[in-house]
Design an enzyme around this catalytic site. Structure first.
Site, PDB file in Angstrom:
ATOM      1  N   GLU A   1      31.215  32.933  40.513  1.00 45.43           N
ATOM      2  CA  GLU A   1      32.056  31.906  41.133  1.00 45.43           C
ATOM      3  C   GLU A   1      31.402  30.525  41.047  1.00 45.43           C
ATOM      4  O   GLU A   1      31.367  29.761  42.011  1.00 45.43           O
ATOM      5  CB  GLU A   1      32.376  32.279  42.578  1.00 45.43           C
ATOM      6  CG  GLU A   1      33.166  33.575  42.698  1.00 45.43           C
ATOM      7  CD  GLU A   1      33.654  33.867  44.109  1.00 45.43           C
ATOM      8  OE1 GLU A   1      33.203  33.183  45.051  1.00 45.43           O
ATOM      9  OE2 GLU A   1      34.489  34.777  44.268  1.00 45.43           O
TER      10      GLU A   1
ATOM     11  N   GLU B   1      36.560  41.181  41.285  1.00 41.91           N
ATOM     12  CA  GLU B   1      36.503  41.553  42.695  1.00 41.91           C
ATOM     13  C   GLU B   1      37.911  41.547  43.254  1.00 41.91           C
ATOM     14  O   GLU B   1      38.700  40.635  42.991  1.00 41.91           O
ATOM     15  CB  GLU B   1      35.685  40.559  43.526  1.00 41.91           C
ATOM     16  CG  GLU B   1      34.201  40.530  43.302  1.00 41.91           C
ATOM     17  CD  GLU B   1      33.500  39.517  44.191  1.00 41.91           C
ATOM     18  OE1 GLU B   1      32.303  39.271  43.948  1.00 41.91           O
ATOM     19  OE2 GLU B   1      34.130  38.960  45.121  1.00 41.91           O
TER      20      GLU B   1
END
Length: 464
Positions: A118, A266
């Site tokens: 991220e 995820e």
């Protein structure tokens, strides 16, 4: 309409070349915790869940050795702080591959190297320097793999949904303007050229919990009888996950890349959270993940409305609750297995277990927003020796946070670290919650609906 036709045509060609992709679910094996089992025990648990893949947030040598011979497809990670060095020095990239890949293959089936985690979600000056080095680092890792004749490992990077400027309706989606040309175009060029995946962290829980008055819980949990039709494309959506995934597909297509496959790095649902976190409960977590598995493992593959028939490699987050993560309560409650190996709720990652075989779930208790006052007080397991430093930090922030704790003031007595800390936590949280403060304080605090005020000492509160 031309965009959707291009997506579907490109995807049809893609399906022919990728028909061999496995639909077996993977699991994220995070370890930000002090109460999880050993690596050996954890891998045994992963195998018992019928997982097909496992994703690590590093390249831990003990774990990689233990994964040898398991046939689990493994994803390892270049950590964020390593990116700049690897991008600027190809010797470091070679060394990373030699240290973290070579000693373990082929016995350990490493299939993905994810560069960073991220990366585009943080925005400091240092973080922005990582942005511009992200794709060069991916090139460096891929070049090193190629130089060593390793052709069966994909290189990617997992991004969060905040890489997009807009997501609704899906056809209107686009990437943030500050990363659109500088990061996303080079990234998509790399993924397209290397036939890799666009890895996305996608959590329907968050848009639903932030907008539960307009998005139904059933739509987020794959149990809705209603649908949404994108006005520009006519595509019909029966669940929130498909909407979110197709927003990424359309954003990529707008930059000229309609055929890069998605992988879900995820996804999941929190099994618990703070009082002010709607819908974070075991019941919803089980329903979401069971229905996710049913969708991802369906044969023939379901894909998304914009890319029907697509197998989407997917990793559920996460194996364990991680009790040392900071932030709101949900951050520590995504696990599907307790530290003792017992399931938080029954689940089969292979998708072969019938819904009728599961025991009844406890009722959901917080599917509507809490209304009322909340306080932030010292948790029951906090030790007095840990409270001192946190109390000094909180009271050192000024803004009158701890004025009531000075001698002669209303909350000075009883002179107790526990009592003073509870007041300070409530005072600080009530002042700064709207700026992102949480009732965590290094794990020493908890929310309560019970007013801790006493006599003339009024504890500040948050009103929801």
């Amino acid at each position: 309409m031309a965009l959707i036709i291009a997506l579907l045509l490109a995807f049809t060609l893609f399906l022919v070349s990728r028909a061999e992709i496995s639909s077996k679910l993977g699991i994220n094996y995070g370890r930000v915790s002090d109460d999880i089992p050993s690596a050996y025990e954890s891998i045994e648990i992963i195998k018992s869940l019928n997982a097909g893949r496992v994703k690590l947030y590093d390249a831990n040598p003990e774990i990689l050795k233990l994964l040898a011979g398991t046939k689990l497809k493994v994803s390892i990670m270049v950590q964020n702080h390593e990116i700049i060095g690897i991008a600027m020095n190809h010797t470091l990239a070679d060394q990373w591959v030699l240290n973290n890949v070579f000693p373990y293959i082929p016995q350990t089936v490493i299939r993905y190297i994810l560069v960073g985690n991220e990366v585009l979600s943080s925005n400091s000056e240092y973080d922005r320097s990582i942005w511009i080095n992200l794709v060069p680092a991916m090139h460096a890792i891929k070049t090193s793999l190629k130089a060593h004749n390793i052709s069966n490992i994909k290189v990617g990077t997992p991004l969060a949904m905040d890489a997009l400027q807009t997501t609704f309706p899906p056809s209107s989606a686009s990437f943030r303007p500050e990363i659109n040309q500088s990061v996303m175009v080079p990234l998509l060029q790399f993924l397209n050229h290397t036939k890799s995946y666009f890895f996305i962290d996608v959590y329907p829980y968050f848009p639903w919990s932030e907008n539960s008055s307009n998005i139904t819980l059933d739509f987020a949990l794959f149990t809705s009888n209603t649908s949404y039709t994108d006005p520009a494309t006519g595509l019909v959506y029966n669940n929130l996950l498909d909407q979110m995934l197709d927003s990424v597909n359309f954003a990529m297509a707008k930059l000229g890349y309609p055929n890069i496959p998605l992988a879900i790095a995820e996804t999941g649902w929190p099994n618990a959270g703070d009082i002010d976190q709607i819908g974070a409960n075991l019941h919803n977590a089980a329903i979401y993940n069971r229905n996710l598995i049913k969708k991802i493992t369906a044969k023939p593959a379901l894909g998304t409305p914009a890319r029907p028939g697509r197998v989407i490699p997917t990793f559920i987050f996460s194996l364990f609750n991680e009790n040392q993560k900071t932030g709101p309560g949900t951050e520590r409650h995504w696990g599907i297995v307790h530290p003792n190996g017992e399931p938080v709720y029954e689940i089969d990652l292979a998708g072969k277990r019938s819904e009728l075989d599961y025991a009844p779930l406890p009722a959901a208790y917080n599917n509507v927003p809490y209304k009322g006052k909340l306080w932030c007080v010292v948790s029951g397991h906090a030790r007095v020796e840990d409270l001192g430093a946190v109390l000094n930090f909180v009271c050192g922030q000024g803004n009158g946070t701890c004025d009531a704790l000075t001698p002669g003031k209303a909350c000075y007595e009883p002179i107790s670290v526990y009592d003073h800390a509870s007041y300070a936590f409530s005072s600080y949280w009530s002042q700064f919650r709207n700026k992102g403060a949480t009732c965590y304080f290094n794990g020493l605090a908890r929310q309560t609906m019970i007013n801790p005020s006493r006599r003339s000492c009024e504890f500040p509160s948050v009103t929801l």
